[in-house]
Design a protein around this motif. Sequence first.
Motif, PDB file in Angstrom:
ATOM      1  N   LEU A 147       0.489  -1.324   0.015  1.00  0.00           N
ATOM      2  CA  LEU A 147      -0.094  -0.312   0.449  1.00  0.00           C
ATOM      3  C   LEU A 147       0.779   1.636   0.415  1.00  0.00           C
ATOM      4  CD1 LEU A 147      -2.204  -0.600   3.208  1.00  0.00           C
ATOM      5  CD2 LEU A 147      -3.040  -0.844   0.476  1.00  0.00           C
ATOM      6  N   ASN A 148       2.227   0.975   0.431  1.00  0.00           N
ATOM      7  CA  ASN A 148       2.811   2.811   0.931  1.00  0.00           C
ATOM      8  C   ASN A 148       4.067   2.402  -0.934  1.00  0.00           C
ATOM      9  OD1 ASN A 148       1.742   3.822   2.947  1.00  0.00           O
ATOM     10  ND2 ASN A 148       1.906   1.940   3.773  1.00  0.00           N
ATOM     11  N   LEU A 149       4.066   2.083  -1.266  1.00  0.00           N
ATOM     12  CA  LEU A 149       5.387   1.452  -2.534  1.00  0.00           C
ATOM     13  C   LEU A 149       5.108   3.035  -3.430  1.00  0.00           C
ATOM     14  CD1 LEU A 149       5.528  -1.834  -3.470  1.00  0.00           C
ATOM     15  CD2 LEU A 149       7.101  -0.770  -2.576  1.00  0.00           C
ATOM     16  N   PRO A 150       5.697   3.792  -3.380  1.00  0.00           N
ATOM     17  CA  PRO A 150       5.918   5.006  -4.878  1.00  0.00           C
ATOM     18  C   PRO A 150       5.107   4.584  -6.009  1.00  0.00           C
ATOM     19  CG  PRO A 150       8.284   4.552  -4.198  1.00  0.00           C
ATOM     20  CD  PRO A 150       7.807   3.223  -3.521  1.00  0.00           C
ATOM     21  N   GLN A 151       4.765   3.583  -6.535  1.00  0.00           N
ATOM     22  CA  GLN A 151       3.839   3.298  -7.307  1.00  0.00           C
ATOM     23  C   GLN A 151       2.831   3.488  -7.253  1.00  0.00           C
ATOM     24  OE1 GLN A 151       6.283   1.257  -6.956  1.00  0.00           O
ATOM     25  NE2 GLN A 151       6.263  -1.147  -7.446  1.00  0.00           N
ATOM     26  N   ASN A 152       1.798   3.360  -5.882  1.00  0.00           N
ATOM     27  CA  ASN A 152       0.815   3.299  -5.881  1.00  0.00           C
ATOM     28  C   ASN A 152       0.225   4.442  -4.728  1.00  0.00           C
ATOM     29  OD1 ASN A 152       0.292   0.254  -6.711  1.00  0.00           O
ATOM     30  ND2 ASN A 152       1.731  -0.496  -4.271  1.00  0.00           N
ATOM     31  N   PRO A 190       1.661  11.793  -6.053  1.00  0.00           N
ATOM     32  CA  PRO A 190       2.557  12.658  -5.605  1.00  0.00           C
ATOM     33  C   PRO A 190       2.343  12.924  -4.892  1.00  0.00           C
ATOM     34  CG  PRO A 190       2.391  12.745  -8.013  1.00  0.00           C
ATOM     35  CD  PRO A 190       1.300  11.382  -7.314  1.00  0.00           C
ATOM     36  N   GLU A 191       1.274  13.497  -4.344  1.00  0.00           N
ATOM     37  CA  GLU A 191       0.580  14.120  -2.918  1.00  0.00           C
ATOM     38  C   GLU A 191       0.923  13.108  -1.778  1.00  0.00           C
ATOM     39  OE1 GLU A 191      -0.846  14.362  -6.027  1.00  0.00           O
ATOM     40  OE2 GLU A 191      -1.083  15.846  -6.427  1.00  0.00           O
ATOM     41  N   GLN A 192       0.196  12.473  -2.388  1.00  0.00           N
ATOM     42  CA  GLN A 192       0.588  10.910  -0.703  1.00  0.00           C
ATOM     43  C   GLN A 192       2.160  10.538  -0.257  1.00  0.00           C
ATOM     44  OE1 GLN A 192      -1.664   8.337  -3.128  1.00  0.00           O
ATOM     45  NE2 GLN A 192      -3.593   7.821  -0.515  1.00  0.00           N
ATOM     46  N   LYS A 193       2.899  10.764  -1.869  1.00  0.00           N
ATOM     47  CA  LYS A 193       3.926  10.816  -1.624  1.00  0.00           C
ATOM     48  C   LYS A 193       5.462  11.676  -0.795  1.00  0.00           C
ATOM     49  CE  LYS A 193       5.390   9.718  -5.540  1.00  0.00           C
ATOM     50  NZ  LYS A 193       6.348   8.813  -7.075  1.00  0.00           N
ATOM     51  N   ASN A 194       4.317  13.119  -1.028  1.00  0.00           N
ATOM     52  CA  ASN A 194       5.444  13.958  -0.502  1.00  0.00           C
ATOM     53  C   ASN A 194       4.442  14.973   1.622  1.00  0.00           C
ATOM     54  OD1 ASN A 194       6.588  15.124  -2.312  1.00  0.00           O
ATOM     55  ND2 ASN A 194       5.012  15.839  -3.540  1.00  0.00           N
ATOM     56  N   SER A 195       3.465  14.092   0.851  1.00  0.00           N
ATOM     57  CA  SER A 195       3.244  14.131   2.806  1.00  0.00           C
ATOM     58  C   SER A 195       3.356  12.935   3.164  1.00  0.00           C
ATOM     59  CB  SER A 195       1.301  15.595   2.305  1.00  0.00           C
ATOM     60  OG  SER A 195       0.972  13.719   2.305  1.00  0.00           O
ATOM     61  N   GLN A 196       3.077  11.513   3.205  1.00  0.00           N
ATOM     62  CA  GLN A 196       2.864  10.401   3.980  1.00  0.00           C
ATOM     63  C   GLN A 196       3.932   9.862   3.965  1.00  0.00           C
ATOM     64  OE1 GLN A 196       0.486   9.847   6.346  1.00  0.00           O
ATOM     65  NE2 GLN A 196      -0.170  12.321   5.539  1.00  0.00           N
ATOM     66  N   GLY A 197       5.069   9.841   2.882  1.00  0.00           N
ATOM     67  CA  GLY A 197       6.345   9.730   2.482  1.00  0.00           C
ATOM     68  C   GLY A 197       6.000   8.210   1.922  1.00  0.00           C
ATOM     69  N   PHE A 198       6.745   6.889   2.171  1.00  0.00           N
ATOM     70  CA  PHE A 198       7.430   6.199   1.227  1.00  0.00           C
ATOM     71  C   PHE A 198       7.440   4.808   1.880  1.00  0.00           C
ATOM     72  CE2 PHE A 198       9.570   9.390  -1.114  1.00  0.00           C
ATOM     73  CZ  PHE A 198      10.637   8.263  -1.631  1.00  0.00           C
ATOM     74  N   VAL A 199       7.072   3.106   1.074  1.00  0.00           N
ATOM     75  CA  VAL A 199       8.565   2.869   1.245  1.00  0.00           C
ATOM     76  C   VAL A 199       9.044   2.286  -0.009  1.00  0.00           C
ATOM     77  CG1 VAL A 199       7.549   1.812   3.650  1.00  0.00           C
ATOM     78  CG2 VAL A 199       7.158   0.895   0.737  1.00  0.00           C
ATOM     79  N   THR A 200      10.512   1.988  -0.182  1.00  0.00           N
ATOM     80  CA  THR A 200      11.099   2.096  -1.230  1.00  0.00           C
ATOM     81  C   THR A 200      11.166   0.707  -1.969  1.00  0.00           C
ATOM     82  OG1 THR A 200      12.323   3.859  -0.972  1.00  0.00           O
ATOM     83  CG2 THR A 200      13.310   2.855  -2.777  1.00  0.00           C
ATOM     84  N   VAL A 201      12.461  -0.329  -0.968  1.00  0.00           N
ATOM     85  CA  VAL A 201      12.076  -1.890  -1.192  1.00  0.00           C
ATOM     86  C   VAL A 201      10.702  -2.399  -0.870  1.00  0.00           C
ATOM     87  CG1 VAL A 201      13.724  -3.565  -0.621  1.00  0.00           C
ATOM     88  CG2 VAL A 201      14.358  -1.476  -0.086  1.00  0.00           C
ATOM     89  N   ILE A 202      10.892  -3.797  -1.892  1.00  0.00           N
ATOM     90  CA  ILE A 202       9.815  -5.054  -3.078  1.00  0.00           C
ATOM     91  C   ILE A 202      10.090  -6.244  -1.247  1.00  0.00           C
ATOM     92  CG2 ILE A 202       8.028  -5.890  -3.457  1.00  0.00           C
ATOM     93  CD1 ILE A 202       8.304  -3.780  -5.628  1.00  0.00           C
ATOM     94  N   HIS A 203       9.614  -6.753  -0.301  1.00  0.00           N
ATOM     95  CA  HIS A 203       9.958  -8.288   0.210  1.00  0.00           C
ATOM     96  C   HIS A 203      10.013  -8.758  -0.163  1.00  0.00           C
ATOM     97  CE1 HIS A 203      12.131  -4.115   2.937  1.00  0.00           C
ATOM     98  NE2 HIS A 203      12.813  -5.099   3.209  1.00  0.00           N
ATOM     99  N   SER A 204      10.194 -10.459  -0.957  1.00  0.00           N
ATOM    100  CA  SER A 204       9.760 -11.276  -0.726  1.00  0.00           C
ATOM    101  C   SER A 204       9.240 -11.900   0.414  1.00  0.00           C
ATOM    102  CB  SER A 204       9.770 -12.552  -1.701  1.00  0.00           C
ATOM    103  OG  SER A 204      11.519 -13.016  -0.495  1.00  0.00           O
ATOM    104  N   THR A 264      14.302  12.295  -1.051  1.00  0.00           N
ATOM    105  CA  THR A 264      12.765  12.660  -1.413  1.00  0.00           C
ATOM    106  C   THR A 264      12.134  12.622   0.450  1.00  0.00           C
ATOM    107  OG1 THR A 264      12.254  10.916  -3.348  1.00  0.00           O
ATOM    108  CG2 THR A 264      13.271  13.427  -3.961  1.00  0.00           C
ATOM    109  N   ASN A 265      12.682  11.565   0.457  1.00  0.00           N
ATOM    110  CA  ASN A 265      10.963  11.142   1.604  1.00  0.00           C
ATOM    111  C   ASN A 265      11.519  11.955   2.823  1.00  0.00           C
ATOM    112  OD1 ASN A 265       9.393   9.760   3.446  1.00  0.00           O
ATOM    113  ND2 ASN A 265      10.248   7.534   2.767  1.00  0.00           N
ATOM    114  N   ARG A 266      11.208  13.358   2.917  1.00  0.00           N
ATOM    115  CA  ARG A 266      11.246  13.942   4.315  1.00  0.00           C
ATOM    116  C   ARG A 266      10.740  14.012   5.573  1.00  0.00           C
ATOM    117  NH1 ARG A 266      15.812  16.028   3.917  1.00  0.00           N
ATOM    118  NH2 ARG A 266      15.170  17.172   5.011  1.00  0.00           N
ATOM    119  N   ARG A 267       8.860  13.266   5.287  1.00  0.00           N
ATOM    120  CA  ARG A 267       8.375  13.050   6.571  1.00  0.00           C
ATOM    121  C   ARG A 267       9.653  12.024   6.981  1.00  0.00           C
ATOM    122  NH1 ARG A 267       2.858  12.650   7.582  1.00  0.00           N
ATOM    123  NH2 ARG A 267       2.806  10.860   9.532  1.00  0.00           N
TER     124      ARG A 267
END
Length: 194
Positions: free
Chosen positions: A22-27, A30-44, A149-152
């Motif tokens: 739910l929190n990967l950049p592709q999901n 841009p507004e959510q990424k800027n205000s809420q942050g994001f995770v980068t790595v997809i783990h199996s 870019t993940n200021r939060r």
Amino acid sequence: MILYTTVATDRDIQQIMALQQLNLPQNLSPEQKNSQGFVTVIHSFATLKKMNDAEASIVAKDGDQVIGYLLAMTTHTRHDIPVLIPMFQAFDEVIYEGQKISSFKYLVVGQVCIAEAYRGRRILDDCYTAYKKHFENMYDFAITEIHTTNRRSINAHARIGFKLIHTYTDPHGDTWEIVIWDWRNKNQIPATTL
């Protein structure tokens, strides 16, 4: 009531993976990424299980639902996630207190995420309190990298007590801040900004 504990079941791992998706950049917009942050790595599932078998990660649970997580990653799994190899290579070269990071006994914050509905309630802070309590007698410090870019996330980690020690650009052109939360100084005053 939120419970802070270690990952204990396969269901916990599956819920971490669902929250991660739910929190990967592709999901995110841009507004959510800027205000809420994001995770980068997809783990199996297999990678998370291996990481958890080495050191149990911390989760925040509301009832039986994982609503936040703080992954623990050791150097034993440094080659299991190709996108993180540049991070470990940086750790091998970065100097902290006159020594290379690799000469210390450190724990990597493999990823952190709090469910959107639970943000702003200091759950991240409480996850980190549980993380430190669980690991501080085994490791010198916790270390992680945060995309610039993940200021939060950068601001939240500064509030917790992480300090910026190095910035680098990976082979893909992304710039990262390496931050440390040193557990050896029991009287450490948290940083207010990076």
